[in-house]
Design a protein around this motif. Structure first.
Motif, PDB file in Angstrom:
ATOM      1  N   UNK A 330       0.890  -1.165   0.000  1.00 23.05           N
ATOM      2  CA  UNK A 330       0.000   0.000   0.000  1.00 23.05           C
ATOM      3  C   UNK A 330       0.926   1.211   0.000  1.00 23.05           C
ATOM      4  N   UNK A 331       1.401   1.625  -1.174  1.00 18.07           N
ATOM      5  CA  UNK A 331       2.527   2.560  -1.253  1.00 18.07           C
ATOM      6  C   UNK A 331       2.180   4.036  -1.205  1.00 18.07           C
ATOM      7  N   UNK A 332       0.946   4.385  -0.831  1.00 14.38           N
ATOM      8  CA  UNK A 332       0.604   5.799  -0.719  1.00 14.38           C
ATOM      9  C   UNK A 332       0.781   6.543  -2.027  1.00 14.38           C
ATOM     10  N   UNK A 333       1.495   7.659  -1.988  1.00 18.13           N
ATOM     11  CA  UNK A 333       1.675   8.486  -3.182  1.00 18.13           C
ATOM     12  C   UNK A 333       2.479   7.773  -4.283  1.00 18.13           C
ATOM     13  N   UNK A 334       3.123   6.663  -3.926  1.00 20.39           N
ATOM     14  CA  UNK A 334       3.954   5.942  -4.899  1.00 20.39           C
ATOM     15  C   UNK A 334       3.216   4.745  -5.518  1.00 20.39           C
ATOM     16  N   UNK A 335       1.908   4.658  -5.331  1.00 22.60           N
ATOM     17  CA  UNK A 335       1.153   3.485  -5.779  1.00 22.60           C
ATOM     18  C   UNK A 335       1.309   3.231  -7.277  1.00 22.60           C
ATOM     19  N   UNK A 336       1.168   4.274  -8.093  1.00 20.52           N
ATOM     20  CA  UNK A 336       1.264   4.063  -9.542  1.00 20.52           C
ATOM     21  C   UNK A 336       2.685   3.701  -9.960  1.00 20.52           C
ATOM     22  N   UNK A 337       3.665   4.283  -9.296  1.00 23.53           N
ATOM     23  CA  UNK A 337       5.059   3.947  -9.617  1.00 23.53           C
ATOM     24  C   UNK A 337       5.351   2.495  -9.286  1.00 23.53           C
ATOM     25  N   UNK A 338       4.854   2.018  -8.141  1.00 21.78           N
ATOM     26  CA  UNK A 338       5.076   0.625  -7.750  1.00 21.78           C
ATOM     27  C   UNK A 338       4.342  -0.314  -8.704  1.00 21.78           C
ATOM     28  N   UNK A 339       3.116   0.057  -9.098  1.00 20.24           N
ATOM     29  CA  UNK A 339       2.370  -0.787 -10.037  1.00 20.24           C
ATOM     30  C   UNK A 339       3.112  -0.908 -11.368  1.00 20.24           C
ATOM     31  N   UNK A 340       3.685   0.182 -11.850  1.00 23.76           N
ATOM     32  CA  UNK A 340       4.407   0.129 -13.119  1.00 23.76           C
ATOM     33  C   UNK A 340       5.691  -0.693 -12.997  1.00 23.76           C
TER      34      UNK A 340
END
Length: 472
Positions: A330-340
């Motif tokens: 659950x990466x907070x503001x980094x969610x999209x970066x982690x998904x990519x």
């Protein structure tokens, strides 16, 4: 003083005053619950604590009895670590791989293992959930759920966050191949080669390996064996090093078993937010608590001041299904970066495992399993602590965690954990030597012991053998 500690102290006083005499049977858990109103969990914790102190003993299918003679006094707690705070490159992987390879053999007593016993998990129920969910598999979901993961599983995980007081949307959760992938992806999202990352001392060896692989520098920060990283030392490290991230286990840290109090976790998040430093919260042991409720997540305090800087990671590997290899971030503001990053590395976690866990969680048996697992681990910890008190030499210090399944043991000065590891393997016993938990290969006279396997005469004999080897 907690309720179970108060009950334990009351019973110990009765033993000391001869109100309860050696060999006398204690009231059953059911009787204590009926007469005093204490929950079964509270009574079990009190009895496990008394067993660890050698005041009482359990007899299979009979109950608890006042011990005929008092066991040696439990070993004192280790001192807080005092690392030098210098940034350094990491080179621990060869040592770690060698130790873990030895611990995988079924022929050794698995004190060096990283996992609890698979016998403690509801594998038949998981197998049925796997078969059922696979039969009903929507073929299009194998494509639609790539990347972030199965929608129903993410919903179930989001519900558990809500119960823990953390506001996490299902769409902001990324399902991964175990927590280790989640942690590595989060680290890649916030740090670049040459950056500095703050870690505990001693530190989880896989965190050190991740830093080694990504060519990051580690700064080890002073850590208390019961209370976790010292915030004063953390504040000084933040000012001195301007790190890219801080990687912590705030609940039942591996290897210490330390647990940060809720107010300390809140202060931790605020301190890091003031410096704009992301927190990678490794929370794989959080469900394995021995108290009345799950410890608060640092993620819970990730608003509004922290602005999504806490990247919370966990998995089902340590508490439900190790072989399924399903974790999440659950990466907070980094969610999209982690998904990519997930899409460009392993693409997706195995869909059958995700579906099976979603179905199992939806059936409502998870918390019942966790209660049974925690009770087993509490009992096994008490038995190992009692054995250590009996067989290890004077001067030994041992942690007393309130959850998880690891003990950190500090041996008297002059002891060599690496030599002990080699000698123990020759006798069919694995341990985790202290140097594998330090970028500097420190903690030479320390070891981590796993009490996550059902206690047996073989385990008791292995502790006795370790004691003999240490004494020389």
């Amino acid at each position: 003083m907690k309720l179970y500690e108060a009950l334990a102290q009351e019973i110990e006083d009765m033993v000391a005053q001869q109100v309860l005499r050696p060999g006398e049977r204690l009231p059953s858990v059911r009787q204590q619950h009926a007469r005093r109103g204490a929950s079964p969990s509270t009574v079990f914790q009190a009895y496990y604590l008394l067993e660890a102190r050698g005041v009482i003993e359990s007899r299979p299918r009979s109950g608890y009895y006042v011990a005929p003679g008092r066991a040696p006094t439990a070993a004192p707690e280790p001192e807080p670590s005092r690392p030098d705070g210098a940034p350094r490159s990491v080179d621990v992987s060869e040592l770690v791989f060698g130790v873990l390879e030895a611990a995988r053999s079924r022929r050794v007593v698995p004190f060096g293992s990283a996992f609890p016993s698979p016998e403690l998990f509801p594998l038949p129920k998981l197998a049925r959930a796997l078969a059922s969910s696979t039969r009903r598999l929507d073929p299009w979901s194998t494509v639609a759920d790539l990347g972030a993961g199965n929608g129903e599983l993410r919903r179930q995980i989001a519900l558990r966050y809500q119960l823990d007081g953390a506001a996490v949307a299902a769409d902001d959760i990324v399902v991964t191949n175990g927590a280790l992938e989640a942690l590595n992806l989060c680290l890649q999202a916030v740090a670049r080669p040459g950056d500095t990352v703050l870690v505990e001392s001693p530190s989880f060896y896989a965190a050190l390996q991740a830093l080694e692989r990504l060519e990051l520098k580690a700064v080890e920060v002073a850590t208390h064996p019961r209370e976790g990283m010292e915030l004063g030392a953390l504040a000084a490290a933040l000012e001195r090093h301007r790190p890219a991230a801080c990687w912590l286990m705030t609940s039942f840290q591996n290897p210490l078993g330390s647990l940060m109090a809720p107010d300390k976790k809140q202060a931790l998040v605020g301190l890091l937010a003031a410096h704009g430093v992301p927190l990678i919260e490794d929370d794989v042991y959080g469900e394995l608590y021995f108290g009345a409720r799950r410890p608060a997540l640092a993620k819970r305090y990730d608003a509004p001041g922290a602005q999504g800087l806490v990247l919370h990671c966990s998995s089902f590997s340590k508490c439900l299904a190790p072989g399924f290899r399903v974790g999440w971030a659950a990466p907070g503001r980094y969610a999209r970066a982690v998904e990519r990053l997930k899409l460009t590395t392993s693409l997706a976690a195995a869909m059958p495992s995700q579906l099976a866990l979603a179905e199992y969680l939806g059936q409502g048996g998870y918390d019942r399993h966790l209660r049974q697992l925690r009770a087993a681990l509490m009992g096994q910890q008490a038995q190992m602590l009692a054995a250590l008190a009996e067989h290890f030499p004077p001067g030994t210090r041992v942690t007393h965690p309130e959850g998880g399944y690891f003990l950190w043991v500090v041996l008297p000065e002059g002891a060599d954990a690496l030599a002990l590891h080699a000698a123990a393997l020759e006798r069919g016993i694995s341990i985790a030597p202290g140097p594998m938990f330090s970028a500097k290969r420190e903690f030479r006279n320390c070891l981590r012991l796993n009490y996550g396997h059902p206690w047996s005469t073989e385990h008791a004999a292995a502790i006795a053998t370790l004691g003999e080897l240490i004494r020389g």
